[in-house]
Motif scaffolding. Structure first.
Motif, PDB file in Angstrom:
ATOM      1  N   LYS A  35      -0.877  -3.737  12.465  1.00 14.76           N
ATOM      2  CA  LYS A  35      -0.545  -3.451  11.042  1.00 14.76           C
ATOM      3  C   LYS A  35      -0.307  -4.711  10.277  1.00 14.76           C
ATOM      4  CE  LYS A  35       1.113   1.394  11.772  1.00 14.76           C
ATOM      5  NZ  LYS A  35       2.119   2.062  11.273  1.00 14.76           N
ATOM      6  N   ALA A  36      -0.840  -5.058   9.091  1.00 17.56           N
ATOM      7  CA  ALA A  36      -0.363  -6.183   8.284  1.00 17.56           C
ATOM      8  C   ALA A  36       1.193  -6.044   8.011  1.00 17.56           C
ATOM      9  CB  ALA A  36      -1.209  -5.967   7.050  1.00 17.56           C
ATOM     10  N   SER A  37       1.757  -7.184   7.716  1.00 18.11           N
ATOM     11  CA  SER A  37       3.103  -7.247   7.177  1.00 18.11           C
ATOM     12  C   SER A  37       3.232  -6.445   6.015  1.00 18.11           C
ATOM     13  CB  SER A  37       3.558  -8.728   7.035  1.00 18.11           C
ATOM     14  OG  SER A  37       4.861  -8.537   6.268  1.00 18.11           O
ATOM     15  N   LEU A  38       4.375  -5.585   5.947  1.00 18.91           N
ATOM     16  CA  LEU A  38       4.443  -5.013   4.751  1.00 18.91           C
ATOM     17  C   LEU A  38       4.801  -5.674   3.314  1.00 18.91           C
ATOM     18  CD1 LEU A  38       7.039  -2.083   5.959  1.00 18.91           C
ATOM     19  CD2 LEU A  38       4.607  -2.180   5.636  1.00 18.91           C
ATOM     20  N   ASP A  39       4.933  -6.832   3.661  1.00 20.52           N
ATOM     21  CA  ASP A  39       4.977  -7.801   2.647  1.00 20.52           C
ATOM     22  C   ASP A  39       3.519  -8.483   2.206  1.00 20.52           C
ATOM     23  OD1 ASP A  39       7.616  -7.640   2.149  1.00 20.52           O
ATOM     24  OD2 ASP A  39       8.314  -9.230   3.548  1.00 20.52           O
ATOM     25  N   ALA A  40       2.718  -8.261   2.993  1.00 18.19           N
ATOM     26  CA  ALA A  40       1.461  -8.974   2.642  1.00 18.19           C
ATOM     27  C   ALA A  40       0.654  -8.178   1.376  1.00 18.19           C
ATOM     28  CB  ALA A  40       0.224  -8.662   3.801  1.00 18.19           C
ATOM     29  N   LYS A  41       0.163  -8.939   0.736  1.00 17.02           N
ATOM     30  CA  LYS A  41      -0.536  -8.593  -0.491  1.00 17.02           C
ATOM     31  C   LYS A  41      -2.169  -8.395   0.064  1.00 17.02           C
ATOM     32  CE  LYS A  41       0.797  -8.973  -4.581  1.00 17.02           C
ATOM     33  NZ  LYS A  41       1.257  -9.498  -6.047  1.00 17.02           N
ATOM     34  N   ILE A  42      -2.741  -7.173  -0.415  1.00 16.70           N
ATOM     35  CA  ILE A  42      -4.075  -6.966  -0.033  1.00 16.70           C
ATOM     36  C   ILE A  42      -4.788  -6.428  -1.536  1.00 16.70           C
ATOM     37  CG2 ILE A  42      -5.561  -5.472   1.560  1.00 16.70           C
ATOM     38  CD1 ILE A  42      -3.181  -4.839   3.077  1.00 16.70           C
ATOM     39  N   TYR A  43      -5.846  -7.284  -1.580  1.00 21.01           N
ATOM     40  CA  TYR A  43      -6.640  -7.095  -2.842  1.00 21.01           C
ATOM     41  C   TYR A  43      -8.073  -6.745  -2.453  1.00 21.01           C
ATOM     42  CZ  TYR A  43      -8.904  -8.176  -7.480  1.00 21.01           C
ATOM     43  OH  TYR A  43      -9.429  -8.060  -8.711  1.00 21.01           O
TER      44      TYR A  43
ATOM     45  N   PRO B  64       3.209  -0.897   1.229  1.00 30.39           N
ATOM     46  CA  PRO B  64       3.559  -0.512  -0.225  1.00 30.39           C
ATOM     47  C   PRO B  64       2.382  -0.421  -1.186  1.00 30.39           C
ATOM     48  CG  PRO B  64       4.949  -1.999   1.023  1.00 30.39           C
ATOM     49  CD  PRO B  64       3.756  -2.047   1.895  1.00 30.39           C
ATOM     50  N   ARG B  65       2.705   0.467  -1.929  1.00 28.15           N
ATOM     51  CA  ARG B  65       1.422   0.712  -2.833  1.00 28.15           C
ATOM     52  C   ARG B  65       1.577  -0.844  -3.765  1.00 28.15           C
ATOM     53  NH1 ARG B  65      -0.839   5.965  -4.353  1.00 28.15           N
ATOM     54  NH2 ARG B  65       0.106   7.533  -2.666  1.00 28.15           N
ATOM     55  N   GLN B  66       2.582  -1.319  -4.131  1.00 23.17           N
ATOM     56  CA  GLN B  66       2.528  -2.174  -5.105  1.00 23.17           C
ATOM     57  C   GLN B  66       1.925  -3.566  -4.447  1.00 23.17           C
ATOM     58  OE1 GLN B  66       5.288  -0.815  -3.657  1.00 23.17           O
ATOM     59  NE2 GLN B  66       6.847  -2.308  -3.214  1.00 23.17           N
ATOM     60  N   ASN B  67       1.739  -3.592  -3.054  1.00 24.41           N
ATOM     61  CA  ASN B  67       1.276  -4.646  -2.499  1.00 24.41           C
ATOM     62  C   ASN B  67      -0.494  -4.429  -2.122  1.00 24.41           C
ATOM     63  OD1 ASN B  67       3.668  -5.944  -2.615  1.00 24.41           O
ATOM     64  ND2 ASN B  67       4.177  -5.546  -0.527  1.00 24.41           N
ATOM     65  N   MET B  68      -0.892  -3.395  -2.710  1.00 23.31           N
ATOM     66  CA  MET B  68      -2.223  -3.164  -2.541  1.00 23.31           C
ATOM     67  C   MET B  68      -2.909  -3.051  -3.817  1.00 23.31           C
ATOM     68  SD  MET B  68      -2.672  -0.425   0.710  1.00 23.31           S
ATOM     69  CE  MET B  68      -1.947   0.907  -0.278  1.00 23.31           C
ATOM     70  N   LEU B  69      -4.223  -3.411  -4.035  1.00 21.82           N
ATOM     71  CA  LEU B  69      -4.920  -3.166  -5.158  1.00 21.82           C
ATOM     72  C   LEU B  69      -6.467  -3.057  -4.689  1.00 21.82           C
ATOM     73  CD1 LEU B  69      -5.096  -2.824  -8.174  1.00 21.82           C
ATOM     74  CD2 LEU B  69      -5.606  -5.119  -8.334  1.00 21.82           C
ATOM     75  N   PHE B  70      -6.901  -1.811  -4.966  1.00 29.86           N
ATOM     76  CA  PHE B  70      -8.314  -1.405  -4.576  1.00 29.86           C
ATOM     77  C   PHE B  70      -9.053  -1.328  -5.989  1.00 29.86           C
ATOM     78  CE2 PHE B  70      -6.714  -0.801  -0.556  1.00 29.86           C
ATOM     79  CZ  PHE B  70      -7.850  -0.941   0.400  1.00 29.86           C
TER      80      PHE B  70
END
Length: 279
Positions: A210-218, A246-252
């Protein structure tokens, strides 16, 4: 588990994208603050050498500031029409403008692809049609060879919070992998039109590492890239949510009218950078 859909129709385009258009002589369109490093780096384990292109902010020579770093794949396509496959991304012009109008400044490290080796170098998983998996070795090359050189020779903010990786297509697949395989190095990933179709192992790996929960995924893709792209990216989004990212750290982001090409990736680059480095 939802049936993994393989969009093999992308393969012809992906293979075509491996070659830069160097057979036709044309003037460089790279900005003055882009340079090719004067030597090639050795990719350990693959017995290959690789060119690196470097973008420095326009005020780099006159300031004492340290900058976030964006590592980008397919370096030939980022800055210069003379080396790009089907038109450059305009990363240099875009970032120069963003620095002027928004005060956002970055170092960009563009790592060239390996031509006909691109498919293998950008996948950590074997594909029956395309063969060996070399993506883990190539990612280690970025982490253990390229990044230390950049951090030791340029004024970088070298911590995970200020380090991103961005790639498109097969490069998007590798950027996704890098974020999960090296969470202590990459805190942000721009994953453009990812080739999740290449191997269902990307889903299993993302669960087990799993990616770090702090990681930002775009994750960005076009709605004209085919049903496989839409299904696979939707499934990945659902999986990451179920894993608790976290939803705030993901953007699809699904781009209306977007096709699998440089024009789409160029058009979305600025928005990706803004979001990835937003507070």
């Amino acid at each position: 588990m939802m049936r993994f859909l393989s969009s093999i129709c992308f393969s012809a385009l992906l293979l075509a994208c491996t070659e830069s258009s160097t057979t036709v002589s044309m003037p460089s369109t790279a900005a003055a603050n882009v340079q090719e490093l004067p030597f090639e780096f050795v990719v350990d384990g693959l017995d290959r050498q690789r060119k690196v292109r470097l973008y420095l902010p326009t005020d780099y020579q006159t300031s004492e500031q340290s900058y976030p770093v964006i590592y980008m794949l397919d370096g030939q396509n980022l800055f210069d029409d003379a080396t790009a496959y089907a038109g450059e991304w305009g990363v240099d012009e875009t970032l120069n403008q963003m620095a002027t109008t928004e005060g956002l400044k970055f170092i960009v490290v563009g790592i060239d692809n390996g031509g006909d080796k691109r498919m293998n170098e950008y996948s950590p998983w074997v594909n029956k049609r395309f063969g060996a998996a070399q993506g883990a070795l190539f990612t280690t090359f970025i982490v253990d060879v390229v990044k230390p050189f950049i951090d030791n020779n340029y004024r970088t903010l070298d911590d995970v919070e200020h380090t991103a990786i961005i790639g498109s297509s097969m490069g998007g697949l590798l950027a996704h992998y890098a974020l999960h395989a090296h969470p202590q190095i990459f805190g942000k990933a721009g994953i453009f039109s990812p080739s999740y179709w290449y191997s269902a192992d990307v889903f299993t790996y993302s669960k087990d590492h799993k990616a770090s929960l702090d990681a930002k995924i775009y994750v960005m893709y076009g709605d004209k890239e085919g049903d496989g792209m839409i299904v696979d990216t939707t499934y990945m989004q659902q999986q990451l949510r179920e894993q608790g990212h976290p939803r705030q750290n993901m953007l699809f982001k699904r781009v209306l009218g977007g096709e699998h090409n440089e024009a789409l990736w160029r058009s979305q680059f600025a928005d990706a950078v803004r979001w990835l480095f937003s507070s």
